[in-house]
Design a protein around this motif. Structure first.
Motif, PDB file in Angstrom:
ATOM      1  N   GLU A 189       8.306  28.025   1.537  1.00 35.59           N
ATOM      2  CA  GLU A 189       7.269  28.844   0.934  1.00 35.59           C
ATOM      3  C   GLU A 189       5.861  28.453   1.404  1.00 35.59           C
ATOM      4  N   GLY A 190       5.727  28.274   2.704  1.00 38.66           N
ATOM      5  CA  GLY A 190       4.420  27.983   3.272  1.00 38.66           C
ATOM      6  C   GLY A 190       3.950  26.556   3.117  1.00 38.66           C
ATOM      7  N   ARG A 191       4.811  25.675   2.629  1.00 37.56           N
ATOM      8  CA  ARG A 191       4.446  24.271   2.470  1.00 37.56           C
ATOM      9  C   ARG A 191       5.319  23.407   3.365  1.00 37.56           C
ATOM     10  N   LEU A 192       4.698  22.406   3.951  1.00 47.61           N
ATOM     11  CA  LEU A 192       5.398  21.471   4.824  1.00 47.61           C
ATOM     12  C   LEU A 192       5.662  20.173   4.079  1.00 47.61           C
ATOM     13  N   ALA A 193       6.873  19.646   4.259  1.00 46.75           N
ATOM     14  CA  ALA A 193       7.201  18.307   3.768  1.00 46.75           C
ATOM     15  C   ALA A 193       6.989  17.328   4.916  1.00 46.75           C
ATOM     16  N   ILE A 194       6.162  16.318   4.675  1.00 45.87           N
ATOM     17  CA  ILE A 194       5.848  15.314   5.694  1.00 45.87           C
ATOM     18  C   ILE A 194       6.435  13.977   5.259  1.00 45.87           C
ATOM     19  N   ARG A 195       7.248  13.413   6.122  1.00 45.78           N
ATOM     20  CA  ARG A 195       7.808  12.083   5.843  1.00 45.78           C
ATOM     21  C   ARG A 195       6.988  11.028   6.583  1.00 45.78           C
ATOM     22  N   SER A 196       6.518  10.050   5.844  1.00 44.49           N
ATOM     23  CA  SER A 196       5.767   8.948   6.446  1.00 44.49           C
ATOM     24  C   SER A 196       6.576   7.666   6.318  1.00 44.49           C
ATOM     25  N   THR A 197       6.585   6.893   7.386  1.00 42.25           N
ATOM     26  CA  THR A 197       7.205   5.572   7.377  1.00 42.25           C
ATOM     27  C   THR A 197       6.147   4.565   7.791  1.00 42.25           C
ATOM     28  N   VAL A 198       5.776   3.703   6.861  1.00 44.83           N
ATOM     29  CA  VAL A 198       4.746   2.691   7.108  1.00 44.83           C
ATOM     30  C   VAL A 198       5.425   1.327   7.172  1.00 44.83           C
ATOM     31  N   THR A 199       5.225   0.634   8.274  1.00 50.99           N
ATOM     32  CA  THR A 199       5.840  -0.680   8.470  1.00 50.99           C
ATOM     33  C   THR A 199       4.755  -1.743   8.563  1.00 50.99           C
ATOM     34  N   ARG A 200       4.855  -2.747   7.729  1.00 45.34           N
ATOM     35  CA  ARG A 200       3.939  -3.877   7.797  1.00 45.34           C
ATOM     36  C   ARG A 200       4.710  -5.093   8.310  1.00 45.34           C
ATOM     37  N   THR A 201       4.137  -5.772   9.307  1.00 35.57           N
ATOM     38  CA  THR A 201       4.811  -6.880   9.984  1.00 35.57           C
ATOM     39  C   THR A 201       3.908  -8.096  10.009  1.00 35.57           C
ATOM     40  N   ASN A 202       4.453  -9.234   9.650  1.00 35.75           N
ATOM     41  CA  ASN A 202       3.714 -10.494   9.732  1.00 35.75           C
ATOM     42  C   ASN A 202       3.759 -10.966  11.178  1.00 35.75           C
ATOM     43  N   VAL A 203       2.655 -10.817  11.896  1.00 34.44           N
ATOM     44  CA  VAL A 203       2.586 -11.205  13.304  1.00 34.44           C
ATOM     45  C   VAL A 203       1.909 -12.559  13.473  1.00 34.44           C
ATOM     46  N   GLY A 204       1.640 -13.244  12.375  1.00 31.98           N
ATOM     47  CA  GLY A 204       1.004 -14.554  12.437  1.00 31.98           C
ATOM     48  C   GLY A 204       2.027 -15.679  12.393  1.00 31.98           C
ATOM     49  N   GLU A 205       1.537 -16.891  12.178  1.00 36.69           N
ATOM     50  CA  GLU A 205       2.386 -18.082  12.181  1.00 36.69           C
ATOM     51  C   GLU A 205       2.534 -18.688  10.792  1.00 36.69           C
ATOM     52  N   THR A 206       2.008 -18.030   9.787  1.00 35.92           N
ATOM     53  CA  THR A 206       2.087 -18.542   8.433  1.00 35.92           C
ATOM     54  C   THR A 206       2.568 -17.454   7.485  1.00 35.92           C
ATOM     55  N   GLY A 207       3.179 -17.862   6.377  1.00 31.41           N
ATOM     56  CA  GLY A 207       3.641 -16.894   5.399  1.00 31.41           C
ATOM     57  C   GLY A 207       2.485 -16.148   4.772  1.00 31.41           C
ATOM     58  N   VAL A 208       2.726 -14.904   4.390  1.00 29.84           N
ATOM     59  CA  VAL A 208       1.677 -14.027   3.876  1.00 29.84           C
ATOM     60  C   VAL A 208       2.100 -13.455   2.525  1.00 29.84           C
ATOM     61  N   ARG A 209       1.132 -13.386   1.615  1.00 31.39           N
ATOM     62  CA  ARG A 209       1.333 -12.724   0.332  1.00 31.39           C
ATOM     63  C   ARG A 209       0.535 -11.425   0.338  1.00 31.39           C
ATOM     64  N   VAL A 210       1.227 -10.284   0.372  1.00 27.80           N
ATOM     65  CA  VAL A 210       0.544  -8.987   0.322  1.00 27.80           C
ATOM     66  C   VAL A 210       0.147  -8.719  -1.126  1.00 27.80           C
ATOM     67  N   LEU A 211      -1.131  -8.403  -1.337  1.00 31.91           N
ATOM     68  CA  LEU A 211      -1.660  -8.208  -2.683  1.00 31.91           C
ATOM     69  C   LEU A 211      -1.952  -6.747  -2.996  1.00 31.91           C
ATOM     70  N   GLY A 212      -2.386  -5.990  -2.015  1.00 29.55           N
ATOM     71  CA  GLY A 212      -2.751  -4.595  -2.252  1.00 29.55           C
ATOM     72  C   GLY A 212      -2.383  -3.704  -1.082  1.00 29.55           C
ATOM     73  N   LEU A 213      -1.962  -2.491  -1.391  1.00 30.33           N
ATOM     74  CA  LEU A 213      -1.601  -1.504  -0.374  1.00 30.33           C
ATOM     75  C   LEU A 213      -2.108  -0.145  -0.834  1.00 30.33           C
ATOM     76  N   THR A 214      -2.838   0.546   0.033  1.00 29.29           N
ATOM     77  CA  THR A 214      -3.331   1.879  -0.316  1.00 29.29           C
ATOM     78  C   THR A 214      -3.084   2.850   0.832  1.00 29.29           C
ATOM     79  N   TYR A 215      -2.787   4.111   0.457  1.00 30.19           N
ATOM     80  CA  TYR A 215      -2.676   5.216   1.397  1.00 30.19           C
ATOM     81  C   TYR A 215      -3.733   6.252   1.034  1.00 30.19           C
ATOM     82  N   ASN A 216      -4.377   6.797   2.042  1.00 33.69           N
ATOM     83  CA  ASN A 216      -5.254   7.948   1.875  1.00 33.69           C
ATOM     84  C   ASN A 216      -4.929   8.946   2.970  1.00 33.69           C
ATOM     85  N   VAL A 217      -4.545  10.154   2.564  1.00 34.83           N
ATOM     86  CA  VAL A 217      -4.214  11.198   3.528  1.00 34.83           C
ATOM     87  C   VAL A 217      -5.224  12.333   3.378  1.00 34.83           C
TER      88      VAL A 217
END
Length: 229
Positions: free
Chosen positions: A67-95
């Motif tokens: 009905e004139g609307r598109l469904a968009i699938r998003s896949t967001v991948t976050r990867t630790n590319v450093g040498e130390t463990g990471v604690r993710v605290l916040g994540l935001t999406y704006n489209v």
């Protein structure tokens, strides 16, 4: 009858052999100690000194139309590319959806005009006519808020993907801009309190909520454009 003492040559050879043995022993001990230090440095000291580093990739695809609307699938991948463990605290999406106005090709900027600016866009066809917020999503993870929240930790080399489907009007927008923002700290350091707020262009974002500052907080921003044609 007592045994005669060795000759000077024999005594000298014995002294050289003993000295050589001592030097070889010290070299072996030194190499072993250096190996232990190198192992400890590489395994424990170096990762502890390294800054946190997280990369973000985004994949967008059309998942269907109705009905004139598109469904968009998003896949967001976050990867630790450093040498130390990471604690993710916040994540935001704006489209942000963008409508393009097409008309006659416009003349490019003159050399005199370029001399006085730091950024310029000169497209032969099409100009952004309107921009509207299509989706805003914000998540605070454990450690960033006193409210119940899920933990999100990444060890070096570890990756986590998050899928999301959202909908847009096909005839209203020509393209989408998908913006991802991450806030995180080293796993070995205390978490930093955050809150969700609105920034420029009414974009949702994770902001520092500590009264004494947010030292140690790192961020990663990633944006991608997606055509709806």
């Amino acid at each position: 009858m007592s045994q005669a003492a060795g000759t000077p040559q024999e005594t000298s050879r014995f002294s050289l052999d003993a000295l050589s043995t001592v030097v070889q022993t010290l070299a072996i001990l030194g190499a072993g100690a250096w190996g232990v230090y190198t192992f400890i440095y590489e395994a424990r000291i170096k990762p502890g000194l390294a800054p946190p580093s997280v990369s973000v990739t985004t994949t967008l695809e059309k998942a269907g139309e109705r009905e004139g609307r598109l469904a968009i699938r998003s896949t967001v991948t976050r990867t630790n590319v450093g040498e130390t463990g990471v604690r993710v605290l916040g994540l935001t999406y704006n489209v942000i959806g963008t409508g393009i106005r097409f008309g006659e090709p416009e003349a490019g900027p003159s050399a005199e005009a370029l001399a006085g600016v730091a950024e310029v866009t000169a497209a032969r066809f099409g100009r952004a006519e309107r921009q509207e917020m299509v989706l805003r999503l914000g998540v605070l993870f454990e450690g960033a808020t006193a409210l119940p929240a899920e933990p999100s930790e990444l060890q070096p080399g570890e990756a986590v993907s998050r899928d999301l489907i959202f909908y847009v009007e096909r005839d209203r927008y020509d393209s989408l801009r998908f913006q991802v923002d991450l806030a995180y700290t080293k796993l070995s350091e205390p978490a930093v309190p955050l809150r969700l707020g609105l920034g420029p262009e009414e974009r949702i974002r994770a902001e520092c909520a500590a009264t004494t500052g947010c030292g140690g907080l790192a961020t990663t921003d990633f944006g991608t454009e997606f055509s709806l044609w």
